[in-house]
Every structure is written in C-alpha cells, then in structure tokens.
Design a protein around this motif. Structure first.
Motif, mmCIF file in Angstrom:
data_model
loop_
_atom_site.group_PDB
_atom_site.id
_atom_site.type_symbol
_atom_site.label_atom_id
_atom_site.label_comp_id
_atom_site.label_asym_id
_atom_site.label_seq_id
_atom_site.Cartn_x
_atom_site.Cartn_y
_atom_site.Cartn_z
ATOM 1 N N ILE A 141 0.837 -1.201 0.000
ATOM 2 C CA ILE A 141 0.000 0.000 0.000
ATOM 3 C C ILE A 141 0.873 1.252 0.000
ATOM 4 O O ILE A 141 0.604 2.222 -0.726
ATOM 5 C CB ILE A 141 -0.938 -0.010 1.211
ATOM 6 C CG1 ILE A 141 -1.947 -1.156 1.079
ATOM 7 C CG2 ILE A 141 -1.677 1.330 1.345
ATOM 8 C CD1 ILE A 141 -2.808 -1.366 2.298
ATOM 9 N N ASN A 174 -11.419 -1.244 2.703
ATOM 10 C CA ASN A 174 -10.326 -1.917 3.394
ATOM 11 C C ASN A 174 -10.761 -2.519 4.717
ATOM 12 O O ASN A 174 -10.221 -3.532 5.162
ATOM 13 C CB ASN A 174 -9.168 -0.935 3.599
ATOM 14 C CG ASN A 174 -8.450 -0.625 2.304
ATOM 15 O OD1 ASN A 174 -7.910 -1.509 1.653
ATOM 16 N ND2 ASN A 174 -8.447 0.640 1.905
ATOM 17 N N PHE A 190 -9.768 -6.455 3.811
ATOM 18 C CA PHE A 190 -8.530 -6.907 4.428
ATOM 19 C C PHE A 190 -8.777 -7.738 5.686
ATOM 20 O O PHE A 190 -7.848 -8.335 6.216
ATOM 21 C CB PHE A 190 -7.624 -5.717 4.739
ATOM 22 C CG PHE A 190 -6.864 -5.233 3.541
ATOM 23 C CD1 PHE A 190 -5.645 -5.782 3.205
ATOM 24 C CD2 PHE A 190 -7.379 -4.239 2.734
ATOM 25 C CE1 PHE A 190 -4.941 -5.360 2.090
ATOM 26 C CE2 PHE A 190 -6.688 -3.794 1.620
ATOM 27 C CZ PHE A 190 -5.456 -4.355 1.300
ATOM 28 N N THR A 243 -6.139 6.239 -0.062
ATOM 29 C CA THR A 243 -5.533 4.935 0.188
ATOM 30 C C THR A 243 -4.683 4.958 1.453
ATOM 31 O O THR A 243 -4.681 3.996 2.229
ATOM 32 C CB THR A 243 -4.664 4.524 -1.010
ATOM 33 O OG1 THR A 243 -5.475 4.480 -2.186
ATOM 34 C CG2 THR A 243 -4.037 3.152 -0.796
ATOM 35 N N GLY A 293 -6.266 2.661 3.753
ATOM 36 C CA GLY A 293 -5.458 1.459 3.621
ATOM 37 C C GLY A 293 -4.660 1.123 4.863
ATOM 38 O O GLY A 293 -4.453 -0.039 5.184
ATOM 39 N N PRO A 353 -7.553 -1.611 8.139
ATOM 40 C CA PRO A 353 -7.175 -2.986 8.491
ATOM 41 C C PRO A 353 -6.675 -3.101 9.930
ATOM 42 O O PRO A 353 -6.966 -4.076 10.626
ATOM 43 C CB PRO A 353 -6.074 -3.315 7.484
ATOM 44 C CG PRO A 353 -6.318 -2.402 6.333
ATOM 45 C CD PRO A 353 -6.832 -1.135 6.949
#
Length: 493
Positions: free
Chosen positions: A84, A301, A305, A424, A428, A432
C-alpha cells in the motif's frame, strides 16, 4: 488585445488555435473496436491490482510455513502495508510525471515496473527481498492509477465516459477472483503444492502483464495532452489515424459539433498553481472528492482486508477454503459498476454518486446488525456482503471517476494521484489495523460498531455529493474544468 484569447466558432478575426477542435472530434466518435482495445489495454491495471492483493491474502498463511519463507504473521502484515505504501508513493511520483511527460510514456513505464517487481517476488529467498518486491510492485500499480485514469477519460467519448470508467475500475474484482482461483489451484498438493505454488502465482501475474504490455504499445498518446503541451501537429496525425480506423468500421463519421475555440495551452503547471486550483478555484470540488475517496477506502479496506479473519474466527471456515468465499463477493463487486454504470451517464453523476454511497452505508449497517444478532452463517454473510458491495463498488468507482474528470487537463494525473494517495493512505493503513484489533477482541458487537463507523462515513460522503458534486455527465472535459492558466475567476463549484 491578447491574441491568445478564446474565440467562439465563427466570431472574431483571429484564427482558432491549432488543435482547438480535437476534443469535439474525439467525443463525437461512435464506439468502435479501437475504443475496446484502449479499454482492454489500459483497464488491465485494476485486474492486476486485484490479482496481487487477493493472491497475497490467499497465500499469506502458506508463507508462514518453514518450507516456504517462514514469515511471521507480523511480517505478512508488514508486506501488505509496504504494498500500500508503494502504491501511494507510485501514485504521487508517476502522477506528476504523467502530466509532465505524457500519458503513454508513463502507462508503459509503470507496467514495466509492475512486471519486473512481481516476477522478482516469485524468486524471493526471504522476508527482506519479498518486502522490497512488494513495495516496488505497489509502486508500479499506484503509478498505473494516475496515468491510466487520465488517459481513459481523455480518449473515451463524453457520452459514455461514466459507464466506461466505472466498468474499468470495477474490474479490480475480476483480478480478485483470478487471484483466489490461482491460489486454490496452484496450492493444491495435486498441482504444485504450497512450496512452489505461491511462486508460480506471482510468475503468472508477470506473464499476464507482459502480454498486456504488447497490446498497450499500440495505444496512442492522448491528443488532448499533446495539444496542451504545444504539440498540435502530432495530435492531429494521431487523431486522423483514429478517425480513419473508426470510419473504416462505421462509415462516414458524424459532423464535428460547433464548439468554442480555446486557447492552446502548454507546459506543466507549477505546484503553486495546482494548489491554487485545488484550494481556491475548485475548493468545493476538492472537499467532495476528498470525502468520497477517504470514506470509500476506509469502507473497502475495513471489509476486504479482514474478510478472511471474520470467516475463520467467527464462522470457523478452514483457512484452505476462505478463497471460495471470495467469488460471490467479487461477483457483486464486478456486476455493480457494469449494471449501474450507464445510470451515471443518464441519471447523472451527482444523484447516482449520492444514491450509491448512501445505500452502501445503510446496507453495511444492516449487515452489521444481522451479524451481531447471529442471524448469518458463513455463506449468508458472504452473500450479504456481496449485495452491499454491488452498490459500494459502483460508489467507489465513481470516486475515481470524480477526481479524474473535474480538474483541469494539465494537472489531471496529479490530481488523481493526490486524492488516491490520501484516500488509500488513510483507509489502507487505518482500517485494516482498527478492524484487526476489533476482531481480536472476539466481540461481534465491537466488530459491528466498526462497521457502523464505516457506514456513517460513506453516508455522510454521499450526502455531500448529493448536494455539491459536479453534474459532469455527457459534458466535454474542457467544459467541466477550464485551463489552469485561465484568467482568474471567482471560486467555482
């Protein structure tokens, strides 16, 4: 009087700038085999991203084995974060270069970076080499997003730009299904098994990229970008070849509609000019785009994830069968943009973006409530997520569409990369980690509370879009956003 000023067609005494009719000529072309080649050659970027993310997720437990790389769970997670991080860095680096050097140079270069990095991953002897390869793979993929989204918008006719863009962004999930399928087959002891199967998976990803590189060589530079950089003669030659090919398929082309001639532009804007456009002239657009990108990144995400963790921890699904549950999830994500995409051109951007975001949030909230109540098993949970992400996939794809069409051409790739990097980076990295902690708690209520936060974020973004998003449907890019160096105007929505 400034002789570079724009003249309405048929008025004034000065000749129109070279290449002034090129946008209208591109937009009036009927859909053809040439457009299909562009879509396939460039749209593969999202398939490759989906392949990479899902393949690593599917082989994560295999890489912890002593006869593979003997990674720890923390190292597997770190490799995902590095991917990422590489994507964010690649978007920022290659996005700026795509505006400066051209779309074609960069969408070729980024695919080469991806190909070499994912091939090298297959030969990883240990964690350090594997981690570097994952970062470099992400670097190539992040660069793809910026160079390709801008190229697609500049080559596809305005009347279908929304549906094409959504369909291409949704193809990520074709790659996800492909990655899950590869993991199931290659890790099977009757095929290659865990020791060699994971390496073959990355190697096959590189083979696919090489095949696409051969096709992508024939995609031309964006004539719009060439005109903006003072290369109108080259743009004219490219467009004449495109028109000849389309005319050979469809017959005589429609007449070029009368449009306002615009001043020829040249050069790449400075970062100060970019900041002025984002933070002053189009401040409202920037706020909406930021809300759309961050909320969809967190939303996606948070689920994707931790998908495997929810299935294994709360539903007892064996690790070797987790990939099977990816298929209905991927199917919903692919069908959403394909079936809803035309409505973004017909009903309009603002209403469809707002509607898909709000319905996605409500769907996730209801799914979280059913999860807490214990009404779902593994398959019904997967099907519920599939239904939610049928809508959410169209919503997330529309965020990329928004940032790629509402800012000036000269800074389009950089704008895409900036919003992609922020979205992101925030979603990202944060989602998660947060949801991993919630799942580790073992509490369904805690996990559902996290879902509620993600749902609230996308509902809020959807309401912002409903009120302030740009009605960009079926409009030429040049009409949606004027040149960076245009005379100062009052702040625009």
């Amino acid at each position: 009087m400034d002789t570079t000023a724009s003249f309405a067609s048929g008025t004034g005494t000065a000749a129109p700038p070279a290449g002034a009719d090129i946008p209208a000529r591109l937009d009036r072309l009927p859909w053809s085999r040439w457009h299909w080649r562009v879509v396939v050659a460039l749209g593969i970027a999202w398939v490759l991203d989906g392949l990479e993310v899902t393949l690593v997720g599917s082989v994560g437990s295999v890489l912890e084995r002593g006869d593979t790389l003997a990674l720890t769970a923390a190292q597997v997670g770190a490799a995902g974060s590095l991917y990422i991080g590489g994507a964010v860095a690649g978007a920022l680096l290659f996005g700026r270069l795509a505006d400066r050097l051209g779309r074609k140079r960069l969408f070729l270069a980024t695919l080469v970076v991806y190909t070499l990095a994912t091939l090298a991953t297959a030969f990883s002897p240990g964690f350090a080499f594997f981690a570097v390869c994952r970062f470099l793979t992400g670097l190539g993929i992040g660069g793809e997003y910026a160079a390709i989204n801008s190229a697609i918008d500049e080559l596809v006719p305005a009347r279908v730009r929304g549906r094409v863009n959504l369909a291409i962004n949704g193809s990520f999930w074709i790659g996800a299904a492909l990655g899950a399928g590869l993991a199931l087959v290659l890790l099977d002891p009757r095929v290659l098994g865990p020791v060699h199967g994971w390496r073959a998976g990355f190697g096959l990803g590189a083979v696919l990229a090489v095949a696409i590189l051969l096709v992508r060589r024939d995609v031309p530079e964006s004539p719009r970008w060439l005109v903006a950089h003072g290369r109108a003669d080259e743009a004219e030659r490219i467009l004449q070849r495109i028109e000849a090919e389309v005319a050979a398929e469809h017959g005589p082309l429609p007449p070029v509609p009368a449009t306002a001639h615009r001043a020829a532009r040249s050069g790449t804007p400075t970062l100060r000019q970019v900041a002025q456009v984002l933070l002053h002239r189009y401040r409202q657009r920037s706020g909406v785009a930021l809300a759309l990108m961050v909320s969809q990144a967190f939303f996606y995400n948070a689920i994707f994830f931790t998908y495997a963790l929810v299935l294994t921890r709360f539903y007892g699904v064996p690790e070797g069968r987790v990939a099977l549950y990816i298929f209905p999830f991927a199917l919903g994500n692919v069908l959403g943009p394909l079936l809803l995409g035309p409505l973004f051109d017909r009903v309009g951007r603002r209403r469809m973006i707002g509607l898909t975001y709000v319905l996605s949030g409500l769907g996730l909230a209801l799914t979280g409530a059913a999860f807490v109540a214990g009404w779902l098993d593994a398959w019904s949970q997967a099907l519920a997520w599939s239904a939610v992400f049928f809508m959410a996939s169209a919503a997330a794809s529309s965020a990329y569409l928004t940032v790629s069409e509402v800012f000036p051409l000269e800074m389009r790739a950089l704008a895409i990369s900036l919003f992609y990097a922020v979205g992101t980076g925030a979603g990202g990295f944060a989602a998660p980690w947060i949801f991993g902690l919630l799942i580790d708690s073992g509490s369904r209520a805690a996990v559902a509370a996290g879902y509620a936060v993600g749902a609230a974020m996308v509902v809020a973004a959807g309401l912002l879009a409903w009120r302030w998003a740009v009605d960009a449907e079926r409009k030429p890019l040049e009409e949606i956003a004027g040149p960076v160096d245009a005379p100062e105007h009052p702040r625009q929505p």
